[in-house]
Design an enzyme around this catalytic site. Structure first.
Site, PDB file in Angstrom:
ATOM      1  N   ASP A 122      44.476   5.636  59.147  1.00  0.00           N
ATOM      2  CA  ASP A 122      43.366   6.569  59.307  1.00  0.00           C
ATOM      3  C   ASP A 122      43.969   7.969  59.354  1.00  0.00           C
ATOM      4  O   ASP A 122      45.179   8.137  59.527  1.00  0.00           O
ATOM      5  CB  ASP A 122      42.621   6.241  60.602  1.00  0.00           C
ATOM      6  CG  ASP A 122      41.571   7.267  60.964  1.00  0.00           C
ATOM      7  OD1 ASP A 122      40.715   7.560  60.115  1.00  0.00           O
ATOM      8  OD2 ASP A 122      41.624   7.782  62.093  1.00  0.00           O
TER       9      ASP A 122
ATOM     10  N   ASP B 139      42.060  11.508  60.683  1.00  0.00           N
ATOM     11  CA  ASP B 139      41.691  12.382  61.790  1.00  0.00           C
ATOM     12  C   ASP B 139      41.865  11.679  63.133  1.00  0.00           C
ATOM     13  O   ASP B 139      41.315  10.605  63.354  1.00  0.00           O
ATOM     14  CB  ASP B 139      40.250  12.858  61.640  1.00  0.00           C
ATOM     15  CG  ASP B 139      40.085  13.795  60.457  1.00  0.00           C
ATOM     16  OD1 ASP B 139      40.901  14.709  60.309  1.00  0.00           O
ATOM     17  OD2 ASP B 139      39.136  13.593  59.672  1.00  0.00           O
TER      18      ASP B 139
ATOM     19  N   LYS C 296      28.939  14.741  56.941  1.00  0.00           N
ATOM     20  CA  LYS C 296      27.522  14.891  56.572  1.00  0.00           C
ATOM     21  C   LYS C 296      26.650  14.028  57.460  1.00  0.00           C
ATOM     22  O   LYS C 296      25.564  14.451  57.893  1.00  0.00           O
ATOM     23  CB  LYS C 296      27.333  14.541  55.086  1.00  0.00           C
ATOM     24  CG  LYS C 296      28.004  15.521  54.139  1.00  0.00           C
ATOM     25  CD  LYS C 296      27.656  15.248  52.689  1.00  0.00           C
ATOM     26  CE  LYS C 296      28.251  13.954  52.174  1.00  0.00           C
ATOM     27  NZ  LYS C 296      29.741  14.025  52.087  1.00  0.00           N
ATOM     28  N   GLU C 297      27.125  12.828  57.740  1.00  0.00           N
ATOM     29  CA  GLU C 297      26.381  11.934  58.615  1.00  0.00           C
ATOM     30  C   GLU C 297      26.298  12.501  60.028  1.00  0.00           C
ATOM     31  O   GLU C 297      25.282  12.342  60.720  1.00  0.00           O
ATOM     32  CB  GLU C 297      27.050  10.559  58.629  1.00  0.00           C
ATOM     33  CG  GLU C 297      26.980   9.803  57.308  1.00  0.00           C
ATOM     34  CD  GLU C 297      28.017  10.235  56.289  1.00  0.00           C
ATOM     35  OE1 GLU C 297      28.033   9.675  55.183  1.00  0.00           O
ATOM     36  OE2 GLU C 297      28.819  11.148  56.593  1.00  0.00           O
TER      37      GLU C 297
ATOM     38  N   HIS D 285      28.210  21.126  54.593  1.00  0.00           N
ATOM     39  CA  HIS D 285      29.454  20.380  54.745  1.00  0.00           C
ATOM     40  C   HIS D 285      30.537  20.931  53.826  1.00  0.00           C
ATOM     41  O   HIS D 285      31.721  20.967  54.203  1.00  0.00           O
ATOM     42  CB  HIS D 285      29.219  18.892  54.474  1.00  0.00           C
ATOM     43  CG  HIS D 285      30.392  18.035  54.814  1.00  0.00           C
ATOM     44  ND1 HIS D 285      31.233  17.515  53.857  1.00  0.00           N
ATOM     45  CD2 HIS D 285      30.894  17.636  56.014  1.00  0.00           C
ATOM     46  CE1 HIS D 285      32.179  16.821  54.436  1.00  0.00           C
ATOM     47  NE2 HIS D 285      32.011  16.874  55.744  1.00  0.00           N
TER      48      HIS D 285
ATOM     49  N   LYS E 137      31.870  23.922  55.572  1.00  0.00           N
ATOM     50  CA  LYS E 137      32.748  23.484  56.669  1.00  0.00           C
ATOM     51  C   LYS E 137      34.105  23.046  56.144  1.00  0.00           C
ATOM     52  O   LYS E 137      35.146  23.371  56.737  1.00  0.00           O
ATOM     53  CB  LYS E 137      32.064  22.342  57.432  1.00  0.00           C
ATOM     54  CG  LYS E 137      32.941  21.693  58.495  1.00  0.00           C
ATOM     55  CD  LYS E 137      33.560  20.419  57.965  1.00  0.00           C
ATOM     56  CE  LYS E 137      34.548  19.835  58.953  1.00  0.00           C
ATOM     57  NZ  LYS E 137      35.211  18.638  58.429  1.00  0.00           N
TER      58      LYS E 137
ATOM     59  N   ASN F 115      40.353  17.430  52.610  1.00  0.00           N
ATOM     60  CA  ASN F 115      40.922  17.496  53.955  1.00  0.00           C
ATOM     61  C   ASN F 115      42.219  16.702  54.059  1.00  0.00           C
ATOM     62  O   ASN F 115      43.156  17.111  54.750  1.00  0.00           O
ATOM     63  CB  ASN F 115      39.919  16.984  54.980  1.00  0.00           C
ATOM     64  CG  ASN F 115      38.717  17.896  55.133  1.00  0.00           C
ATOM     65  OD1 ASN F 115      38.748  19.052  54.726  1.00  0.00           O
ATOM     66  ND2 ASN F 115      37.653  17.377  55.714  1.00  0.00           N
TER      67      ASN F 115
END
Length: 256
Positions: free
Chosen positions: A10, A12, A55-56, A83, A86, A129
């Site tokens: 993963d 983040d 977005k969610e 988004h 961002k 990202n």
């Protein structure tokens, strides 16, 4: 016995502490740019992290806290454009000041590569990202270390659904029993376990109280020589930090 072939990470919260001082800050800058009077403080953002995907997360926030909000354009388009804004701020933030990798991450990457193990990423964040974090924390050459970067909207259902891991396994042409996953959250653990992959968890301030049922090992971080990790669940045996020998031992319960 099935051999360990691939480590899937993963991003983040697992590779780096990007949520509180990265994504949260970028969201707030984006809100200011589009002229909405919203502010996600540290505590509120911790609650919003129950939802994976930026977005969610925006939509979830609107449903809970801004029911009277009327966007100037169609809601889906507004959320998508917000988004994107961002993401721009997040990439700029990484390029300006950077966010370091968590203890043990780079060391484990290098060990895996030296010993011929594949590296992969399975995350709900955007590809931009992912690239920005790897480029700013390691260097552009690190983009070539990963045989699969599964990110963003490549699957419809995000974690805790297993879809992103299923996608990664398909791209890598690996069986779940050939892999180990690294996560920081309960949603991530559920996604990996439901895909049939054993999971090592490194908690952070946002996730340390979550339910990691199904994880093979839960730690505060991966550790370094002279900076041992602390076990929250599972068994490190005689190891003080995570290395390939420990991972092979953890993985050794998988038999053909």
């Amino acid at each position: 016995m099935v051999k360990l072939k691939t480590l899937i990470f993963d991003l983040d919260g697992t590779l780096a502490e990007t949520e509180r001082d990265g994504h949260r800050v970028a969201f707030n800058r984006a809100f200011a740019e589009v002229g909405v009077n919203w502010h996600w403080d540290v505590a509120l953002y911790g609650k919003l992290l129950a939802i994976t995907g930026g977005k969610e997360r925006i939509r979830y926030y609107l449903d809970l806290y801004q029911q009277d909000f009327r966007p100037p354009i169609a809601l889906d388009k507004f959320i998508a454009e917000l988004h994107q804004t961002k993401t721009r701020y997040y990439v700029e933030l990484l390029e300006e000041q950077g966010i370091p990798l968590r203890p043990g991450v780079l060391r484990l990457f290098n060990l895996a590569r030296e010993q011929g193990l594949q590296l992969a990423i399975a995350t709900t964040t955007t590809p931009e990202n992912v690239m920005a974090l790897l480029r700013t924390s390691i260097g552009s050459h690190a983009l070539d270390w990963f045989d699969c970067i599964a990110a963003g909207d490549v699957v419809r259902a995000k974690k805790p659904a297993p879809d992103i891991y299923d996608y990664c396994l398909q791209k890598l042409q690996r069986e779940p029993a050939q892999c180990l996953a690294f996560e920081d959250s309960a949603n991530g653990v559920r996604a990996a376990v439901d895909a049939g992959i054993k999971v090592v968890v490194t908690v952070n301030d946002y996730t340390r109280e979550e339910d990691f049922t199904g994880a093979a090992l839960v730690l505060d971080h991966l550790g370094e020589p002279g900076q041992p990790c602390r076990v929250l669940s599972g068994d490190l045996d005689d190891f003080e930090y995570v290395d390939i020998a420990l991972l092979q031992r953890l993985h050794g319960e998988n038999t053909a």
